[in-house]
Design a protein around this motif. Sequence first.
Motif, PDB file in Angstrom:
ATOM      1  N   PHE A  17       0.854  -1.182   0.000  1.00  0.00           N
ATOM      2  CA  PHE A  17       0.000   0.000   0.000  1.00  0.00           C
ATOM      3  C   PHE A  17       0.892   1.236   0.000  1.00  0.00           C
ATOM      4  O   PHE A  17       1.596   1.492   0.970  1.00  0.00           O
ATOM      5  CB  PHE A  17      -0.898   0.014   1.245  1.00  0.00           C
ATOM      6  N   GLU A  18       0.869   1.967  -1.099  1.00  0.00           N
ATOM      7  CA  GLU A  18       1.600   3.227  -1.165  1.00  0.00           C
ATOM      8  C   GLU A  18       0.690   4.306  -0.610  1.00  0.00           C
ATOM      9  O   GLU A  18      -0.419   4.504  -1.103  1.00  0.00           O
ATOM     10  CB  GLU A  18       2.023   3.513  -2.596  1.00  0.00           C
ATOM     11  N   ARG A  63      -3.141  -9.689  10.591  1.00  0.00           N
ATOM     12  CA  ARG A  63      -3.323 -11.142  10.564  1.00  0.00           C
ATOM     13  C   ARG A  63      -4.802 -11.516  10.547  1.00  0.00           C
ATOM     14  O   ARG A  63      -5.249 -12.337   9.753  1.00  0.00           O
ATOM     15  CB  ARG A  63      -2.643 -11.776  11.778  1.00  0.00           C
ATOM     16  N   ASP A  64      -5.579 -10.893  11.432  1.00  0.00           N
ATOM     17  CA  ASP A  64      -6.987 -11.247  11.552  1.00  0.00           C
ATOM     18  C   ASP A  64      -7.842 -10.690  10.407  1.00  0.00           C
ATOM     19  O   ASP A  64      -8.908 -11.223  10.125  1.00  0.00           O
ATOM     20  CB  ASP A  64      -7.530 -10.804  12.908  1.00  0.00           C
ATOM     21  N   ALA A  65      -7.358  -9.657   9.755  1.00  0.00           N
ATOM     22  CA  ALA A  65      -8.074  -9.118   8.594  1.00  0.00           C
ATOM     23  C   ALA A  65      -8.034 -10.121   7.452  1.00  0.00           C
ATOM     24  O   ALA A  65      -9.007 -10.281   6.713  1.00  0.00           O
ATOM     25  CB  ALA A  65      -7.453  -7.793   8.158  1.00  0.00           C
ATOM     26  N   GLY A  66      -6.904 -10.785   7.312  1.00  0.00           N
ATOM     27  CA  GLY A  66      -6.768 -11.817   6.286  1.00  0.00           C
ATOM     28  C   GLY A  66      -6.868 -11.278   4.870  1.00  0.00           C
ATOM     29  O   GLY A  66      -7.012 -10.074   4.646  1.00  0.00           O
ATOM     30  N   PRO A  67      -6.806 -12.185   3.923  1.00  0.00           N
ATOM     31  CA  PRO A  67      -6.821 -11.790   2.512  1.00  0.00           C
ATOM     32  C   PRO A  67      -8.078 -11.036   2.096  1.00  0.00           C
ATOM     33  O   PRO A  67      -8.019 -10.163   1.235  1.00  0.00           O
ATOM     34  CB  PRO A  67      -6.720 -13.123   1.761  1.00  0.00           C
ATOM     35  N   ARG A  68      -9.208 -11.349   2.717  1.00  0.00           N
ATOM     36  CA  ARG A  68     -10.455 -10.691   2.323  1.00  0.00           C
ATOM     37  C   ARG A  68     -10.379  -9.176   2.545  1.00  0.00           C
ATOM     38  O   ARG A  68     -10.664  -8.402   1.648  1.00  0.00           O
ATOM     39  CB  ARG A  68     -11.636 -11.275   3.100  1.00  0.00           C
ATOM     40  N   LEU A  69      -9.966  -8.761   3.732  1.00  0.00           N
ATOM     41  CA  LEU A  69      -9.896  -7.325   4.011  1.00  0.00           C
ATOM     42  C   LEU A  69      -8.636  -6.686   3.441  1.00  0.00           C
ATOM     43  O   LEU A  69      -8.680  -5.567   2.928  1.00  0.00           O
ATOM     44  CB  LEU A  69     -10.006  -7.064   5.511  1.00  0.00           C
ATOM     45  N   LEU A  70      -7.502  -7.370   3.529  1.00  0.00           N
ATOM     46  CA  LEU A  70      -6.273  -6.798   2.966  1.00  0.00           C
ATOM     47  C   LEU A  70      -6.389  -6.634   1.457  1.00  0.00           C
ATOM     48  O   LEU A  70      -5.776  -5.743   0.879  1.00  0.00           O
ATOM     49  CB  LEU A  70      -5.070  -7.666   3.326  1.00  0.00           C
ATOM     50  N   GLY A  71      -7.190  -7.471   0.827  1.00  0.00           N
ATOM     51  CA  GLY A  71      -7.404  -7.369  -0.614  1.00  0.00           C
ATOM     52  C   GLY A  71      -8.424  -6.322  -1.007  1.00  0.00           C
ATOM     53  O   GLY A  71      -8.571  -5.993  -2.187  1.00  0.00           O
ATOM     54  N   ASP A  72      -9.121  -5.756  -0.038  1.00  0.00           N
ATOM     55  CA  ASP A  72     -10.082  -4.681  -0.290  1.00  0.00           C
ATOM     56  C   ASP A  72      -9.296  -3.365  -0.339  1.00  0.00           C
ATOM     57  O   ASP A  72      -8.730  -2.948   0.677  1.00  0.00           O
ATOM     58  CB  ASP A  72     -11.112  -4.648   0.828  1.00  0.00           C
TER      59      ASP A  72
END
Length: 103
Positions: A17-18, A63-72
């Motif tokens: 994330f820039e 960690r708890d955000a996981g791919p679903r939130l980190l990918g948003d």
Amino acid sequence: MQSEVCVIQDERTEWRFEIGRLPPLDSAEARDWLDAQFTQLGSEPLRPSGKLLLADKVLVVARDAGPRLLGDPAWGSQFARAASAALGKPVVRIDLGALSVSY
């Protein structure tokens, strides 16, 4: 100056994330946002003592955000802004496998 937050899940998965062009958060606002996410995600402290350092909170939320939130893109950008502002560092690297945060 480079402003970036990188979250590494494993050798094949990472999010960058820039944040240099995004409006900055002040540290109190960033900590409040991280606290809210920690609660919403049902996160638990890393240490058995229950003591939660700020870097630990950033790590656990990622960690708890996981791919679903980190990918948003919206959530990820807000997380990156909050992590950078709360830690007071323009470049943050979060390694979920190693459970480490570096600057």
